[in-house]
Design an enzyme around this catalytic site. Structure first.
Site, PDB file in Angstrom:
ATOM      1  N   CYS A 150     -17.029  43.616 -21.251  1.00 41.12           N
ATOM      2  CA  CYS A 150     -16.114  43.674 -20.080  1.00 41.12           C
ATOM      3  C   CYS A 150     -16.009  45.465 -19.959  1.00 41.12           C
ATOM      4  O   CYS A 150     -15.842  45.708 -18.669  1.00 41.12           O
ATOM      5  CB  CYS A 150     -14.873  43.016 -19.980  1.00 41.12           C
ATOM      6  SG  CYS A 150     -13.485  43.814 -21.023  1.00 41.12           S
ATOM      7  N   ASP A 151     -15.837  46.310 -20.931  1.00 35.77           N
ATOM      8  CA  ASP A 151     -15.496  47.492 -20.825  1.00 35.77           C
ATOM      9  C   ASP A 151     -16.790  48.452 -19.831  1.00 35.77           C
ATOM     10  O   ASP A 151     -16.418  49.296 -19.220  1.00 35.77           O
ATOM     11  CB  ASP A 151     -15.665  48.300 -22.166  1.00 35.77           C
ATOM     12  CG  ASP A 151     -15.062  47.454 -23.403  1.00 35.77           C
ATOM     13  OD1 ASP A 151     -14.882  46.294 -23.137  1.00 35.77           O
ATOM     14  OD2 ASP A 151     -14.992  48.194 -24.148  1.00 35.77           O
ATOM     15  N   ALA A 152     -18.044  47.657 -20.080  1.00 35.57           N
ATOM     16  CA  ALA A 152     -18.941  48.426 -19.312  1.00 35.57           C
ATOM     17  C   ALA A 152     -18.853  48.370 -17.618  1.00 35.57           C
ATOM     18  O   ALA A 152     -19.403  48.979 -17.149  1.00 35.57           O
ATOM     19  CB  ALA A 152     -20.178  47.206 -19.478  1.00 35.57           C
TER      20      ALA A 152
END
Length: 360
Positions: A150-152
């Site tokens: 999800c950081d992407a």
């Protein structure tokens, strides 16, 4: 009697305005102190200049530079860019290695120097022309070639949005939208309004039995959505898709704020991680403050949550300007102490501060 009442009301209004102005001036000085502390200590940072960690700092720093128009911040960023010829680390498809492009593009918007932009265009055009077909399951072969964590969604999508503003006839949004939707289909829990960090966490549970939703991981997404929405044309066919997720997440996030105004490393089990986590808190205050200022989050509760969160964030800045309680690099909730700091937490703080200074 009526004249007395009006006079009292005018005096109350006057002193309220003065108090608010003084408060914002104090906040401005505090944000400067945090930014300058980081610049002073940047040589001690162990991350590569072009690492995603610094990419997040640089996004906050370029926004603060634009807000203050202070040349010292621009000079700091120009030195970084020129040192590396506005290029990237070697992983072509990895979203983390694209993060620094957010600063590059924003600097190009300010100075108009094509040298700041050419490597970004070359890299993104290469990705779009030859998209990876790796699986989204983190750990699968070449899975980090896709946005499988999800950081992407903070690291890469805002880059495509910024480039689309410069070159709307290219297919940057087509590629970005496809990848974003596949990541969301894989990691977004609609019932919770939150994202899993990656698919490995879907079956895991916290000590209290709740699902594992990482604080900073969801901070990455909500802040990334805020940055992306700023770049998308309102008539873009998928604009409402991103706006809907943003609003759903905002509604979920405010329910996870503690009584003191902070968020924790775990969104749903703060008791297991009792200290504040200020990279998550910074990104949430930024994203909520931006939504309030744009008139997207109309309910007064959002403004109150953002203001309470900002007050808490400020309380964790040391006298010398260091921001504490920032969880180190990770992929899941971990314990945090007041002496922990990192560059992405500072980037989030700067972005949050700008929105709070803009807030009426």
């Amino acid at each position: 009697m009526r004249k007395v009442f009006i006079l009292v009301l005018m005096l109350i209004t006057f002193f309220s305005v003065v108090e608010a102005k003084n408060g914002k001036e104090q906040d401005r000085k505090l944000i400067d102190k945090v930014a300058l502390w980081q610049i002073k200590h940047q040589s001690q940072v162990r991350h590569h200049d072009l690492d995603w960690t610094n990419g997040a700092l640089f996004r906050g720093m370029v926004e603060w530079a634009d807000y203050t128009q202070d040349s010292c911040y621009y000079n700091f960023l120009i030195q970084i860019g020129q040192k590396h010829q506005w290029k990237f680390l070697n992983r072509l498809y990895h979203a983390d290695d694209l993060t620094v492009a957010q600063m590059y593009i924003r600097m190009y918007e300010k100075f108009g120097d094509r040298a700041m932009l050419r490597p970004t265009i070359a890299r993104v055009d290469s990705i779009v022309s030859n998209p990876s077909e790796a699986q989204l399951w983190l750990g699968a072969k070449n899975s980090t070639d896709r946005w499988s964590w999800c950081d992407a969604l903070f690291m890469a999508p805002p880059v495509y949005g910024l480039l689309n503003k410069l070159y709307p006839k290219k297919n940057y949004l087509t590629f970005m939208n496809k990848e974003f939707k596949e990541t969301t289909d894989s990691l977004y829990d609609k019932s919770a309004g939150l994202y899993y960090r990656d698919r490995n966490y879907i079956s895991k549970r916290e000590k209290n039995g709740e699902k594992v939703f990482w604080g900073r991981g969801n901070g990455w997404v909500l802040a990334g959505l805020s940055l992306l929405l700023q770049t998308l044309p309102k008539d873009y066919e998928n604009y409402d898709y991103y706006l809907k997720i943003y609003k759903e997440m905002a509604s979920a996030v405010i329910q996870c704020q503690d009584k003191n105004g902070s968020w924790h490393a775990s969104m749903l089990d703060p008791e297991a991680y009792p200290t504040p986590e200020n990279s998550a808190s910074g990104f949430f205050v930024y994203a909520l403050g931006w939504g309030v200022n744009q008139g997207i989050l109309k309910d007064k509760k959002y403004k109150k949550v953002a203001q309470k969160g900002w007050k808490a964030l400020k309380s964790w800045v040391r006298e010398d300007g260091m921001l504490g309680y920032v969880q180190p690099i990770g992929a899941a909730p971990k314990q945090v102490t007041e002496n922990m700091t990192d560059v992405y937490g500072v980037g989030a703080f700067l972005m949050a501060g700008i929105e709070m200074l803009k807030m009426k």
